[in-house]
Design a protein around this motif. Structure first.
Motif, PDB file in Angstrom:
ATOM      1  N   UNK A 221       8.377  -3.815   5.237  1.00  0.00           N
ATOM      2  CA  UNK A 221       9.410  -2.784   4.785  1.00  0.00           C
ATOM      3  C   UNK A 221       8.824  -1.468   4.211  1.00  0.00           C
ATOM      4  N   UNK A 222       9.654  -0.449   4.134  1.00  0.00           N
ATOM      5  CA  UNK A 222       9.053   0.787   3.384  1.00  0.00           C
ATOM      6  C   UNK A 222       9.921   0.716   2.213  1.00  0.00           C
ATOM      7  N   UNK A 223       9.345   0.781   1.036  1.00  0.00           N
ATOM      8  CA  UNK A 223       9.892   0.817  -0.415  1.00  0.00           C
ATOM      9  C   UNK A 223      10.081   2.115  -0.695  1.00  0.00           C
ATOM     10  N   UNK A 224      11.374   2.947  -0.763  1.00  0.00           N
ATOM     11  CA  UNK A 224      11.398   4.067  -1.115  1.00  0.00           C
ATOM     12  C   UNK A 224      12.526   4.651  -2.023  1.00  0.00           C
ATOM     13  N   UNK A 225      12.306   5.689  -2.774  1.00  0.00           N
ATOM     14  CA  UNK A 225      13.111   5.954  -3.846  1.00  0.00           C
ATOM     15  C   UNK A 225      14.547   6.257  -3.255  1.00  0.00           C
ATOM     16  N   UNK A 226      15.323   6.135  -3.968  1.00  0.00           N
ATOM     17  CA  UNK A 226      16.959   6.297  -3.523  1.00  0.00           C
ATOM     18  C   UNK A 226      17.802   6.423  -4.680  1.00  0.00           C
ATOM     19  N   UNK A 227      18.090   7.933  -5.075  1.00  0.00           N
ATOM     20  CA  UNK A 227      19.001   7.999  -5.991  1.00  0.00           C
ATOM     21  C   UNK A 227      18.764   7.497  -7.541  1.00  0.00           C
ATOM     22  N   UNK A 228      17.674   7.658  -7.758  1.00  0.00           N
ATOM     23  CA  UNK A 228      17.162   7.251  -8.931  1.00  0.00           C
ATOM     24  C   UNK A 228      16.791   5.798  -9.189  1.00  0.00           C
ATOM     25  N   UNK A 229      16.870   5.049  -7.823  1.00  0.00           N
ATOM     26  CA  UNK A 229      16.133   3.505  -7.950  1.00  0.00           C
ATOM     27  C   UNK A 229      15.432   3.624  -6.365  1.00  0.00           C
ATOM     28  N   UNK A 230      15.364   2.395  -6.132  1.00  0.00           N
ATOM     29  CA  UNK A 230      14.670   2.117  -5.064  1.00  0.00           C
ATOM     30  C   UNK A 230      15.263   1.230  -3.945  1.00  0.00           C
ATOM     31  N   UNK A 231      14.976   1.434  -2.945  1.00  0.00           N
ATOM     32  CA  UNK A 231      15.562   0.598  -1.599  1.00  0.00           C
ATOM     33  C   UNK A 231      14.420   0.401  -0.651  1.00  0.00           C
ATOM     34  N   UNK A 232      14.770  -0.771  -0.130  1.00  0.00           N
ATOM     35  CA  UNK A 232      13.776  -1.273   1.196  1.00  0.00           C
ATOM     36  C   UNK A 232      14.322  -1.125   2.350  1.00  0.00           C
TER      37      UNK A 232
ATOM     38  N   UNK B  17       0.792  -1.267   0.095  1.00  0.00           N
ATOM     39  CA  UNK B  17      -0.035  -0.091  -0.138  1.00  0.00           C
ATOM     40  C   UNK B  17       0.683   1.114   0.157  1.00  0.00           C
ATOM     41  N   UNK B  18       0.355   2.436  -0.435  1.00  0.00           N
ATOM     42  CA  UNK B  18       0.983   3.689  -0.288  1.00  0.00           C
ATOM     43  C   UNK B  18       1.215   4.072   1.270  1.00  0.00           C
ATOM     44  N   UNK B  19       2.527   4.403   1.733  1.00  0.00           N
ATOM     45  CA  UNK B  19       2.699   4.982   2.995  1.00  0.00           C
ATOM     46  C   UNK B  19       1.739   6.119   3.241  1.00  0.00           C
ATOM     47  N   UNK B  20       1.406   6.202   4.494  1.00  0.00           N
ATOM     48  CA  UNK B  20       0.612   7.336   4.807  1.00  0.00           C
ATOM     49  C   UNK B  20       1.194   8.825   4.577  1.00  0.00           C
ATOM     50  N   UNK B  21       2.414   8.807   4.491  1.00  0.00           N
ATOM     51  CA  UNK B  21       3.031  10.214   3.925  1.00  0.00           C
ATOM     52  C   UNK B  21       3.006  10.354   2.692  1.00  0.00           C
ATOM     53  N   UNK B  22       2.675   9.360   1.965  1.00  0.00           N
ATOM     54  CA  UNK B  22       2.335   9.482   0.377  1.00  0.00           C
ATOM     55  C   UNK B  22       3.666   9.504  -0.365  1.00  0.00           C
ATOM     56  N   UNK B  23       4.822   9.340   0.271  1.00  0.00           N
ATOM     57  CA  UNK B  23       6.403   9.139  -0.499  1.00  0.00           C
ATOM     58  C   UNK B  23       6.815   8.020  -0.815  1.00  0.00           C
ATOM     59  N   UNK B  24       6.190   7.036   0.205  1.00  0.00           N
ATOM     60  CA  UNK B  24       7.039   5.561  -0.136  1.00  0.00           C
ATOM     61  C   UNK B  24       5.674   4.604  -0.173  1.00  0.00           C
ATOM     62  N   UNK B  25       6.051   3.405  -0.219  1.00  0.00           N
ATOM     63  CA  UNK B  25       5.139   2.191  -0.382  1.00  0.00           C
ATOM     64  C   UNK B  25       5.664   1.248   1.137  1.00  0.00           C
ATOM     65  N   UNK B  26       4.412   0.681   1.402  1.00  0.00           N
ATOM     66  CA  UNK B  26       4.647  -0.309   2.545  1.00  0.00           C
ATOM     67  C   UNK B  26       4.357  -1.709   1.868  1.00  0.00           C
ATOM     68  N   UNK B  27       5.386  -2.520   2.230  1.00  0.00           N
ATOM     69  CA  UNK B  27       5.221  -4.048   1.930  1.00  0.00           C
ATOM     70  C   UNK B  27       5.568  -4.809   3.116  1.00  0.00           C
ATOM     71  N   UNK B  28       4.449  -5.786   3.230  1.00  0.00           N
ATOM     72  CA  UNK B  28       4.350  -6.680   4.509  1.00  0.00           C
ATOM     73  C   UNK B  28       4.294  -7.980   3.603  1.00  0.00           C
ATOM     74  N   UNK B  29       5.318  -8.992   4.069  1.00  0.00           N
ATOM     75  CA  UNK B  29       5.188 -10.208   3.868  1.00  0.00           C
ATOM     76  C   UNK B  29       5.622 -11.346   4.860  1.00  0.00           C
ATOM     77  N   UNK B  30       5.368 -12.540   4.335  1.00  0.00           N
ATOM     78  CA  UNK B  30       5.694 -13.767   5.304  1.00  0.00           C
ATOM     79  C   UNK B  30       6.106 -14.806   4.532  1.00  0.00           C
ATOM     80  N   UNK B  31       7.280 -15.456   5.348  1.00  0.00           N
ATOM     81  CA  UNK B  31       7.774 -16.578   4.824  1.00  0.00           C
ATOM     82  C   UNK B  31       6.932 -17.835   5.287  1.00  0.00           C
ATOM     83  N   UNK B  32       6.345 -18.644   4.269  1.00  0.00           N
ATOM     84  CA  UNK B  32       5.411 -19.444   4.245  1.00  0.00           C
ATOM     85  C   UNK B  32       5.507 -20.904   4.500  1.00  0.00           C
ATOM     86  N   UNK B  33       6.617 -21.372   4.398  1.00  0.00           N
ATOM     87  CA  UNK B  33       6.807 -23.036   4.551  1.00  0.00           C
ATOM     88  C   UNK B  33       7.664 -23.462   5.798  1.00  0.00           C
ATOM     89  N   UNK B  34       8.175 -22.482   6.544  1.00  0.00           N
ATOM     90  CA  UNK B  34       8.945 -22.898   8.004  1.00  0.00           C
ATOM     91  C   UNK B  34      10.286 -23.013   7.760  1.00  0.00           C
TER      92      UNK B  34
END
Length: 93
Positions: A74-85, A30-47
């Motif tokens: 994680x927050x996915x954010x712009x960083x120097x022309x790319x993206x970082x988590x 989803x978009x972050x509440x500040x409108x600048x980044x994205x929020x990603x939530x994930x889970x390891x699913x097989x143990x």
């Protein structure tokens, strides 16, 4: 802007995002509440511990290690022309 079909630089199909390995399950994106980044939530699913990566708009981004069945955010954010988590322990309200 409408245009007729034509050859271009981009492939005919693509993906905004993929998670690797396949044992990592997307729980939220989803978009972050500040409108600048994205929020990603994930889970390891097989143990089994894994090193997770996301391919975001064609760029590979390391998420880091996930323990068995761990849920992480994680927050996915712009960083120097790319993206970082940036791993986050804060849950947005």
């Amino acid at each position: 802007i409408l245009t007729a079909p034509h050859k271009g630089d981009l492939p005919r199909s693509g993906s905004l995002m993929t998670l690797e390995p396949a044992t990592v399950r997307l729980l939220a994106l989803k978009p972050a509440e500040d409108g600048h980044d994205f929020v990603l939530r994930a889970q390891e699913s097989v143990g089994k511990p894994v090193f997770a990566e996301v391919r975001w708009q064609g760029k590979r981004i390391n998420l880091g290690s996930l323990a068995p069945r761990e849920i992480a955010t994680w927050r996915i954010r712009r960083a120097g022309g790319g993206w970082r988590a940036v791993r986050s322990d804060i849950v947005e309200g």
